[in-house]
Design a protein around this motif. Structure first.
Motif, PDB file in Angstrom:
ATOM      1  N   SER A   3       0.708  -1.140   0.003  1.00 50.93           N
ATOM      2  CA  SER A   3       0.047   0.032   0.016  1.00 50.93           C
ATOM      3  C   SER A   3       0.887   1.426  -0.261  1.00 50.93           C
ATOM      4  CB  SER A   3      -0.829  -0.132   1.098  1.00 50.93           C
ATOM      5  OG  SER A   3      -0.049   0.151   2.626  1.00 50.93           O
ATOM      6  N   ILE A   4       2.050   1.224   0.826  1.00 53.00           N
ATOM      7  CA  ILE A   4       2.748   2.406   0.781  1.00 53.00           C
ATOM      8  C   ILE A   4       3.471   2.588  -0.630  1.00 53.00           C
ATOM      9  CG2 ILE A   4       4.777   1.552   1.811  1.00 53.00           C
ATOM     10  CD1 ILE A   4       5.009   3.819   3.674  1.00 53.00           C
ATOM     11  N   PHE A   5       3.842   1.759  -1.198  1.00 49.01           N
ATOM     12  CA  PHE A   5       4.487   1.826  -2.508  1.00 49.01           C
ATOM     13  C   PHE A   5       3.432   2.236  -3.564  1.00 49.01           C
ATOM     14  CE2 PHE A   5       7.318  -1.060  -0.143  1.00 49.01           C
ATOM     15  CZ  PHE A   5       8.737  -0.651  -0.684  1.00 49.01           C
ATOM     16  N   HIS A   6       2.277   1.736  -3.344  1.00 43.28           N
ATOM     17  CA  HIS A   6       1.279   2.403  -4.433  1.00 43.28           C
ATOM     18  C   HIS A   6       0.880   3.746  -4.226  1.00 43.28           C
ATOM     19  CE1 HIS A   6       0.224  -2.286  -5.020  1.00 43.28           C
ATOM     20  NE2 HIS A   6       1.435  -1.844  -5.831  1.00 43.28           N
ATOM     21  N   TYR A   7       1.028   4.141  -2.876  1.00 42.05           N
ATOM     22  CA  TYR A   7       0.692   5.633  -2.606  1.00 42.05           C
ATOM     23  C   TYR A   7       1.815   6.490  -3.162  1.00 42.05           C
ATOM     24  CZ  TYR A   7       0.416   9.885   0.461  1.00 42.05           C
ATOM     25  OH  TYR A   7       0.509  10.799   0.714  1.00 42.05           O
ATOM     26  N   CYS A   8       2.943   5.933  -3.029  1.00 44.08           N
ATOM     27  CA  CYS A   8       4.132   6.870  -3.755  1.00 44.08           C
ATOM     28  C   CYS A   8       3.841   6.890  -5.346  1.00 44.08           C
ATOM     29  CB  CYS A   8       5.215   6.004  -3.438  1.00 44.08           C
ATOM     30  SG  CYS A   8       5.660   6.087  -1.655  1.00 44.08           S
ATOM     31  N   CYS A   9       3.548   5.600  -5.880  1.00 50.06           N
ATOM     32  CA  CYS A   9       3.190   5.843  -7.416  1.00 50.06           C
ATOM     33  C   CYS A   9       2.124   6.751  -7.493  1.00 50.06           C
ATOM     34  CB  CYS A   9       2.786   4.449  -7.743  1.00 50.06           C
ATOM     35  SG  CYS A   9       4.029   3.078  -7.515  1.00 50.06           S
TER      36      CYS A   9
END
Length: 259
Positions: A169-175
């Motif tokens: 989730s945190i990586f997808h938020y960054c994307c």
């Protein structure tokens, strides 16, 4: 510098872009010196106190809603002193040790000039994001201390999000912040468990493990796409990725021409 198919690079902070471990060692030595010279502790006693504090930091579980981080960390020092020396709790000495440790560590957190130059060059063709786990206060203080904000399009601190690395989730938020897809991003970091596993969990294009010792175990798990011994080796890795992509594109073009 841009790479076909890669639009963004995510960087870890601690022990990737800045040498937090070295800054921490210098801070501990400063406290040991103060305990000896100012408070007349023996060197062995001072080192035991600091060892106990470091163990408490490693196992720290902080809920900002229940206690401020400063109070918690002063308590670590207070407990370590009492466990080592005995007697009454000494909150004033604990606070003195904590602030000396914290100030010295932050003063020694620097973004090296060659790292700054690399980030400046990379940002000409790529979007850059800083992605760090940890308590909001601690990480924001480090970010300010090493003055790294101007080199990034966005900064994401795990302690400010619902989940930290390695959660997808945190990586997808960054994307989403950068307006890119996971398959267009590269993650660079020193932790196999958070940076590399997280990048793999999130379906990023590539993961780059910073292993300064380069004495990796035979069976690395999880398996990063690339391994570097210095963050300054990253541009060469991106070039290698470019060559691989170009070769694939070339082969595909040749195959379609021959049909």
């Amino acid at each position: 510098m841009g790479v076909h198919g890669v639009k963004a690079v995510f960087f870890d902070l601690d022990n990737t872009l800045v040498d937090t471990a070295a800054a921490g060692r210098l801070a501990i030595e400063e406290v040991i010196s103060a305990l000896q010279s100012k408070h007349h502790y023996g060197e062995d006693e001072a080192r035991v106190i600091c060892d106990k504090v470091q163990a408490k930091l490693l196992s720290e579980c902080h809920d900002p809603a229940k206690m401020c981080l400063t109070d918690l960390r002063i308590s670590h020092w207070e407990e370590a002193i009492q466990e080592t020396i005995g007697g009454e709790a000494n909150r004033d000495l604990a606070a003195e040790c904590y602030f000396l440790w914290k100030t010295t560590r932050l003063q020694n957190l620097t973004l090296a000039e060659d790292t700054r130059n690399m980030l400046t060059e990379l940002r000409k063709g790529l979007r850059l994001l800083l992605l760090t786990n940890g308590d909001r206060q601690t990480q924001r203080e480090k970010i300010e201390a090493c003055a790294c904000q101007p080199y990034f399009d966005a900064i994401v601190v795990g302690g400010e999000q619902k989940e930290e690395k390695p959660a997808p989730s945190i990586f997808h938020y960054c994307c989403d912040l950068l307006g890119v897809q996971p398959a267009e991003c590269v993650m660079v970091g020193d932790s196999l468990d958070t940076d590399i596993q997280g990048g793999l969990n999130a379906g990023l294009k590539a993961t780059v493990w910073l292993n300064k010792s380069m004495t990796a175990p035979v069976d690395i798990s999880p398996v990063p796409h690339y391994i570097i011994s210095s963050v300054l080796d990253l541009p060469a890795v991106l070039q290698k990725m470019e060559h691989k992509i170009n070769a694939k594109l070339g082969n595909g073009h040749m195959a379609s021409s021959n049909e």
